[in-house]
Write a protein that holds these residues in place. Structure first.
Motif, PDB file in Angstrom:
ATOM      1  N   VAL A   1       0.811  -1.218   0.000  1.00 33.08           N
ATOM      2  CA  VAL A   1       0.000   0.000   0.000  1.00 33.08           C
ATOM      3  C   VAL A   1       0.848   1.273   0.000  1.00 33.08           C
ATOM      4  CG1 VAL A   1      -1.751   1.307   1.256  1.00 33.08           C
ATOM      5  CG2 VAL A   1      -1.952  -1.176   1.058  1.00 33.08           C
ATOM      6  N   GLU A   2       1.816   1.374   0.908  1.00 33.17           N
ATOM      7  CA  GLU A   2       2.604   2.608   0.987  1.00 33.17           C
ATOM      8  C   GLU A   2       3.560   2.791  -0.192  1.00 33.17           C
ATOM      9  OE1 GLU A   2       5.792   2.823   4.080  1.00 33.17           O
ATOM     10  OE2 GLU A   2       5.003   0.852   4.642  1.00 33.17           O
ATOM     11  N   TRP A   3       3.738   1.755  -1.005  1.00 30.46           N
ATOM     12  CA  TRP A   3       4.686   1.819  -2.122  1.00 30.46           C
ATOM     13  C   TRP A   3       4.014   1.917  -3.483  1.00 30.46           C
ATOM     14  CZ3 TRP A   3       8.511   2.866   0.728  1.00 30.46           C
ATOM     15  CH2 TRP A   3       8.742   2.191   1.920  1.00 30.46           C
ATOM     16  N   GLU A   4       2.675   1.895  -3.515  1.00 33.38           N
ATOM     17  CA  GLU A   4       1.966   1.855  -4.804  1.00 33.38           C
ATOM     18  C   GLU A   4       2.379   2.986  -5.746  1.00 33.38           C
ATOM     19  OE1 GLU A   4      -2.275   1.498  -4.362  1.00 33.38           O
ATOM     20  OE2 GLU A   4      -2.112  -0.484  -3.442  1.00 33.38           O
ATOM     21  N   ASP A   5       2.364   4.226  -5.249  1.00 28.94           N
ATOM     22  CA  ASP A   5       2.705   5.354  -6.121  1.00 28.94           C
ATOM     23  C   ASP A   5       4.159   5.276  -6.579  1.00 28.94           C
ATOM     24  OD1 ASP A   5       0.124   6.352  -6.007  1.00 28.94           O
ATOM     25  OD2 ASP A   5       0.553   7.675  -4.315  1.00 28.94           O
ATOM     26  N   TYR A   6       5.031   4.825  -5.698  1.00 30.14           N
ATOM     27  CA  TYR A   6       6.444   4.653  -6.080  1.00 30.14           C
ATOM     28  C   TYR A   6       6.568   3.614  -7.195  1.00 30.14           C
ATOM     29  CZ  TYR A   6      11.143   2.783  -6.085  1.00 30.14           C
ATOM     30  OH  TYR A   6      12.369   2.308  -6.481  1.00 30.14           O
ATOM     31  N   ILE A   7       5.901   2.502  -7.039  1.00 30.52           N
ATOM     32  CA  ILE A   7       5.979   1.422  -8.038  1.00 30.52           C
ATOM     33  C   ILE A   7       5.505   1.940  -9.401  1.00 30.52           C
ATOM     34  CG2 ILE A   7       5.052  -0.838  -8.708  1.00 30.52           C
ATOM     35  CD1 ILE A   7       4.961  -1.406  -5.577  1.00 30.52           C
ATOM     36  N   ILE A   8       4.395   2.659  -9.405  1.00 25.82           N
ATOM     37  CA  ILE A   8       3.877   3.228 -10.655  1.00 25.82           C
ATOM     38  C   ILE A   8       4.874   4.233 -11.232  1.00 25.82           C
ATOM     39  CG2 ILE A   8       2.041   4.645 -11.677  1.00 25.82           C
ATOM     40  CD1 ILE A   8       1.234   1.705 -11.000  1.00 25.82           C
ATOM     41  N   SER A   9       5.534   5.012 -10.357  1.00 23.52           N
ATOM     42  CA  SER A   9       6.480   6.035 -10.836  1.00 23.52           C
ATOM     43  C   SER A   9       7.685   5.436 -11.553  1.00 23.52           C
ATOM     44  CB  SER A   9       6.956   6.911  -9.669  1.00 23.52           C
ATOM     45  OG  SER A   9       7.959   6.248  -8.909  1.00 23.52           O
ATOM     46  N   LEU A  10       7.942   4.151 -11.348  1.00 22.12           N
ATOM     47  CA  LEU A  10       9.045   3.479 -12.040  1.00 22.12           C
ATOM     48  C   LEU A  10       8.735   3.293 -13.525  1.00 22.12           C
ATOM     49  CD1 LEU A  10       9.959   0.765  -9.364  1.00 22.12           C
ATOM     50  CD2 LEU A  10      11.236   2.865  -9.888  1.00 22.12           C
ATOM     51  N   LEU A  11       7.472   3.383 -13.881  1.00 26.64           N
ATOM     52  CA  LEU A  11       6.993   3.265 -15.265  1.00 26.64           C
ATOM     53  C   LEU A  11       7.528   2.028 -16.000  1.00 26.64           C
ATOM     54  CD1 LEU A  11       7.108   7.013 -16.367  1.00 26.64           C
ATOM     55  CD2 LEU A  11       5.094   5.654 -15.721  1.00 26.64           C
ATOM     56  N   PRO A  12       7.349   0.860 -15.387  1.00 29.97           N
ATOM     57  CA  PRO A  12       7.751  -0.358 -16.111  1.00 29.97           C
ATOM     58  C   PRO A  12       6.759  -0.634 -17.238  1.00 29.97           C
ATOM     59  CG  PRO A  12       6.527  -0.955 -14.151  1.00 29.97           C
ATOM     60  CD  PRO A  12       6.694   0.550 -14.113  1.00 29.97           C
ATOM     61  N   LYS A  13       7.172  -1.478 -18.164  1.00 33.26           N
ATOM     62  CA  LYS A  13       6.244  -1.898 -19.215  1.00 33.26           C
ATOM     63  C   LYS A  13       5.216  -2.870 -18.653  1.00 33.26           C
ATOM     64  CE  LYS A  13       9.595  -1.250 -22.894  1.00 33.26           C
ATOM     65  NZ  LYS A  13      10.586  -1.904 -23.731  1.00 33.26           N
ATOM     66  N   ARG A  14       5.637  -3.639 -17.623  1.00 37.11           N
ATOM     67  CA  ARG A  14       4.696  -4.591 -17.018  1.00 37.11           C
ATOM     68  C   ARG A  14       5.054  -4.819 -15.554  1.00 37.11           C
ATOM     69  NH1 ARG A  14       6.551 -10.640 -19.072  1.00 37.11           N
ATOM     70  NH2 ARG A  14       8.752 -10.283 -18.667  1.00 37.11           N
ATOM     71  N   ILE A  15       4.038  -5.300 -14.831  1.00 38.44           N
ATOM     72  CA  ILE A  15       4.218  -5.744 -13.452  1.00 38.44           C
ATOM     73  C   ILE A  15       3.743  -7.186 -13.386  1.00 38.44           C
ATOM     74  CG2 ILE A  15       3.530  -5.451 -11.038  1.00 38.44           C
ATOM     75  CD1 ILE A  15       3.000  -2.473 -11.669  1.00 38.44           C
ATOM     76  N   ILE A  16       4.615  -8.034 -12.855  1.00 39.60           N
ATOM     77  CA  ILE A  16       4.241  -9.429 -12.634  1.00 39.60           C
ATOM     78  C   ILE A  16       3.838  -9.568 -11.171  1.00 39.60           C
ATOM     79  CG2 ILE A  16       4.990 -11.841 -12.620  1.00 39.60           C
ATOM     80  CD1 ILE A  16       7.067 -11.044 -14.780  1.00 39.60           C
ATOM     81  N   PHE A  17       2.589  -9.959 -10.954  1.00 41.98           N
ATOM     82  CA  PHE A  17       2.113 -10.243  -9.606  1.00 41.98           C
ATOM     83  C   PHE A  17       2.271 -11.741  -9.378  1.00 41.98           C
ATOM     84  CE2 PHE A  17       0.107  -6.206 -10.484  1.00 41.98           C
ATOM     85  CZ  PHE A  17       0.215  -5.545  -9.270  1.00 41.98           C
ATOM     86  N   ASN A  18       3.348 -12.096  -8.671  1.00 41.13           N
ATOM     87  CA  ASN A  18       3.589 -13.491  -8.346  1.00 41.13           C
ATOM     88  C   ASN A  18       2.510 -13.964  -7.372  1.00 41.13           C
ATOM     89  OD1 ASN A  18       6.342 -14.327  -9.563  1.00 41.13           O
ATOM     90  ND2 ASN A  18       6.650 -12.249  -8.817  1.00 41.13           N
ATOM     91  N   PRO A  19       2.274 -15.284  -7.285  1.00 39.01           N
ATOM     92  CA  PRO A  19       1.231 -15.783  -6.385  1.00 39.01           C
ATOM     93  C   PRO A  19       1.358 -15.209  -4.977  1.00 39.01           C
ATOM     94  CG  PRO A  19       2.062 -17.561  -7.758  1.00 39.01           C
ATOM     95  CD  PRO A  19       2.945 -16.363  -8.020  1.00 39.01           C
ATOM     96  N   GLY A  20       0.248 -14.671  -4.491  1.00 39.59           N
ATOM     97  CA  GLY A  20       0.212 -14.085  -3.160  1.00 39.59           C
ATOM     98  C   GLY A  20       0.472 -12.593  -3.133  1.00 39.59           C
ATOM     99  N   SER A  21       0.835 -12.010  -4.278  1.00 34.77           N
ATOM    100  CA  SER A  21       1.134 -10.570  -4.310  1.00 34.77           C
ATOM    101  C   SER A  21       0.055  -9.770  -5.050  1.00 34.77           C
ATOM    102  CB  SER A  21       2.500 -10.322  -4.958  1.00 34.77           C
ATOM    103  OG  SER A  21       2.463 -10.591  -6.345  1.00 34.77           O
ATOM    104  N   GLU A  22      -1.017 -10.427  -5.461  1.00 32.68           N
ATOM    105  CA  GLU A  22      -2.064  -9.760  -6.232  1.00 32.68           C
ATOM    106  C   GLU A  22      -2.640  -8.594  -5.428  1.00 32.68           C
ATOM    107  OE1 GLU A  22      -1.990 -12.984  -5.418  1.00 32.68           O
ATOM    108  OE2 GLU A  22      -1.930 -14.140  -7.267  1.00 32.68           O
ATOM    109  N   ASN A  23      -2.886  -7.461  -6.133  1.00 35.52           N
ATOM    110  CA  ASN A  23      -3.331  -6.249  -5.462  1.00 35.52           C
ATOM    111  C   ASN A  23      -4.207  -5.445  -6.422  1.00 35.52           C
ATOM    112  OD1 ASN A  23      -3.571  -3.628  -4.483  1.00 35.52           O
ATOM    113  ND2 ASN A  23      -1.479  -3.509  -3.757  1.00 35.52           N
TER     114      ASN A  23
END
Length: 122
Positions: free
Chosen positions: A72-94
């Protein structure tokens, strides 16, 4: 083609899936950027401190090894990295982070990085 990959939740503990992903990505010649709260080094790369929100350029992929409650506290940071994709490994779905990513044109995969690499789908 190599795909620069940030490993969120990186750990120097060889028993962790994030460590195994770092190993497999390295074997498959994908440059890794380990990011986490654990200090150390994996496969020649220093683990960057997530709390410092390190700037990382030209990312292809972010592979998630952090549970949804801890994202939760890192969501905006993760988006700011501007990757082409995000892989949600099992258990990390959000769903919250997934929605933000899709709105920014970031592709979402619900998959296991290890399986993707093994089956040549990475």
């Amino acid at each position: 083609m190599s795909k620069k990959t940030a490993i969120l939740g990186a750990s120097p503990n060889p028993m962790r899936y994030a460590y195994l992903a770092a190993e497999r990505l390295t074997i498959h010649d994908h440059p890794i950027v380990p990011i986490g709260i654990k200090q150390g080094e994996i496969f020649g790369e220093k683990i960057l401190d997530l709390r410092e929100r390190p700037e990382v350029k030209d990312l292809d992929t972010v592979t998630m090894y952090i549970g949804p409650k801890n994202q939760v506290e890192w969501e905006d940071y993760i988006i700011s990295l501007l990757p082409k994709r995000i892989i949600f490994n099992p258990g990390s779905e959000n769903p919250s982070l997934e929605k933000k990513a899709i709105e920014k044109g970031i592709k979402i995969d619900h998959a296991c990085t290890l399986v993707m690499l093994r089956s040549k789908q990475y």
